[in-house]
Design a protein around this motif. Sequence first.
Motif, PDB file in Angstrom:
ATOM      1  N   ILE A 131       0.307  12.250 -69.930  1.00  0.00           N
ATOM      2  CA  ILE A 131      -0.320  13.006 -68.810  1.00  0.00           C
ATOM      3  C   ILE A 131      -1.695  12.332 -68.586  1.00  0.00           C
ATOM      4  O   ILE A 131      -2.016  11.965 -67.338  1.00  0.00           O
ATOM      5  N   THR A 132      -2.389  12.032 -69.344  1.00  0.00           N
ATOM      6  CA  THR A 132      -3.577  11.208 -69.434  1.00  0.00           C
ATOM      7  C   THR A 132      -3.461   9.879 -68.697  1.00  0.00           C
ATOM      8  O   THR A 132      -4.115   9.356 -67.885  1.00  0.00           O
ATOM      9  N   CYS A 133      -2.339   9.112 -69.153  1.00  0.00           N
ATOM     10  CA  CYS A 133      -2.213   7.761 -68.734  1.00  0.00           C
ATOM     11  C   CYS A 133      -1.860   7.732 -67.253  1.00  0.00           C
ATOM     12  O   CYS A 133      -2.274   7.225 -66.578  1.00  0.00           O
ATOM     13  N   THR A 138      -3.040   6.208 -61.748  1.00  0.00           N
ATOM     14  CA  THR A 138      -3.251   6.639 -60.622  1.00  0.00           C
ATOM     15  C   THR A 138      -4.697   6.191 -59.977  1.00  0.00           C
ATOM     16  O   THR A 138      -4.517   5.785 -59.030  1.00  0.00           O
ATOM     17  N   VAL A 139      -5.609   6.492 -61.013  1.00  0.00           N
ATOM     18  CA  VAL A 139      -7.127   6.089 -60.402  1.00  0.00           C
ATOM     19  C   VAL A 139      -7.075   4.499 -60.402  1.00  0.00           C
ATOM     20  O   VAL A 139      -7.597   4.256 -59.490  1.00  0.00           O
ATOM     21  N   ILE A 223     -11.355  16.754 -64.705  1.00  0.00           N
ATOM     22  CA  ILE A 223     -12.323  16.726 -63.541  1.00  0.00           C
ATOM     23  C   ILE A 223     -12.811  15.335 -63.094  1.00  0.00           C
ATOM     24  O   ILE A 223     -12.601  15.021 -61.907  1.00  0.00           O
ATOM     25  N   ILE A 224     -12.984  14.387 -63.931  1.00  0.00           N
ATOM     26  CA  ILE A 224     -13.394  13.101 -63.655  1.00  0.00           C
ATOM     27  C   ILE A 224     -12.174  12.212 -62.663  1.00  0.00           C
ATOM     28  O   ILE A 224     -12.406  11.849 -61.467  1.00  0.00           O
ATOM     29  N   PRO A 225     -10.901  12.375 -63.460  1.00  0.00           N
ATOM     30  CA  PRO A 225      -9.832  11.550 -62.671  1.00  0.00           C
ATOM     31  C   PRO A 225      -9.504  12.403 -61.112  1.00  0.00           C
ATOM     32  O   PRO A 225      -9.433  11.703 -60.258  1.00  0.00           O
ATOM     33  N   LEU A 229     -10.142  10.354 -57.803  1.00  0.00           N
ATOM     34  CA  LEU A 229      -8.961  10.157 -56.897  1.00  0.00           C
ATOM     35  C   LEU A 229      -9.186  10.738 -55.351  1.00  0.00           C
ATOM     36  O   LEU A 229      -8.954  10.226 -54.393  1.00  0.00           O
ATOM     37  N   VAL A 230     -10.050  11.864 -55.418  1.00  0.00           N
ATOM     38  CA  VAL A 230     -10.224  12.447 -53.934  1.00  0.00           C
ATOM     39  C   VAL A 230     -11.265  11.518 -53.231  1.00  0.00           C
ATOM     40  O   VAL A 230     -10.973  11.188 -52.085  1.00  0.00           O
TER      41      VAL A 230
END
Length: 404
Positions: A131-133, A138-139, A223-225, A229-230
């Motif tokens: 999930i972290t990957c 995606t980022v 939070i950071i990813p 992404l936003v």
Amino acid sequence: MEGVRMALNTTDYFNVSTYFNTTIAPVPARAVMPPEYLNRIQYTCEHVLTPIVCSLGICGNALSLCVLTRREMAAATTCFLTALAVSDLLLLMLQVPAFFGNNAGVASSYSFRLFTRFYSVIRYVMNNVFITCTGWLTVAVTTERFISLRFMFHPRLVCTIQKARLVIIAIFLLSFTFHFSKFFEYVPNPDLNSTKVLLSTYLVHTPSYDMYVHIANIALAAIIPVFLLVVANAFLIYFLATHRRRMLRHKATASSNMTSVDMLHVSAIVVATVLVFIMCHSVGVFLALTIASKGRHWVFEIPAFKSLNYINTFLVMVNSSVNFILYCAISRKFRKTLISIFQRRLGRKDTWTTAMPLSENSTATVGTNLRITNNNGKVYSSSSKSVTSNGSTHSGHSATRADV
């Protein structure tokens, strides 16, 4: 030691810890009957929808890999999308053994109960890793698309395939390293007659480690990813909207315009992927922030938050399963490549039965093992690259007799 250990049910542990690694010591269930709506949501998400979504997602990601790994699809963005498909595929496949536990006969067998003890530890850790990957890949692909559009006339700043591969390797290694300590949070329950498959160790009850899990997991994996992404997706949408004007300003040639169309399609895929990612993980972000402010004990004592947790687990699986549909819906090149792969597989003919051209004067390119039969019934093999319909050969290669 036994005083600080706490039994953990498989279902509770997975649902609590699926999203973005917000995994701290689980809360012991109270001896209170849960509301009926909570049981229905749990059954619908875990026993009905999730197995269907995972099955379709495994097939979709496998097909995506067949297309994205083709030589004609080679690009930096494709490297990131391939790694994303691998991460999603492994995450979905990791859930498959748990589905067999829905069958009462299988779940009660000795071998499955023994397998579940060790499988649950691996699943717990690797779920968080994949999930972290997925989040950071995606980022990465969104950032690569933003740079490619923003600095498309500066080739030195554009990401190359080699750089993309290095970033992918770094993401997988760092994600695994980041979650490696989770292997020591729980141990298999040696009592196979117990419904509790895992026992928590002293590590999850250590205050300093508890703080580390709260801050590091929620910040670095949630939070950071999502924040990046936003922001990156907003800029990407802006550059997609103004791309035509910038191309006219730079007076791009026809060939560059064709390349620009491909770039727009790829960028549109990335934008859609990010939007789906944000929507599917929005419930998990809300749970992560609530846990950070109120604490896990307070959150999961409320049935409404438990139901959100089941929904969040299902949405995470949806996010890992839907990319193939996005690729087919947006990218014409992806669809054409996928169709050509199937046409090649279905239309492949054996070299012994290669059809000859219909016209007397037409030629056909054949392989080196073409078999030619003359009027006397003798069979010859030719290494010729060009053969006319009357059986003669050209290109300076002579036909040699083959064994009948």
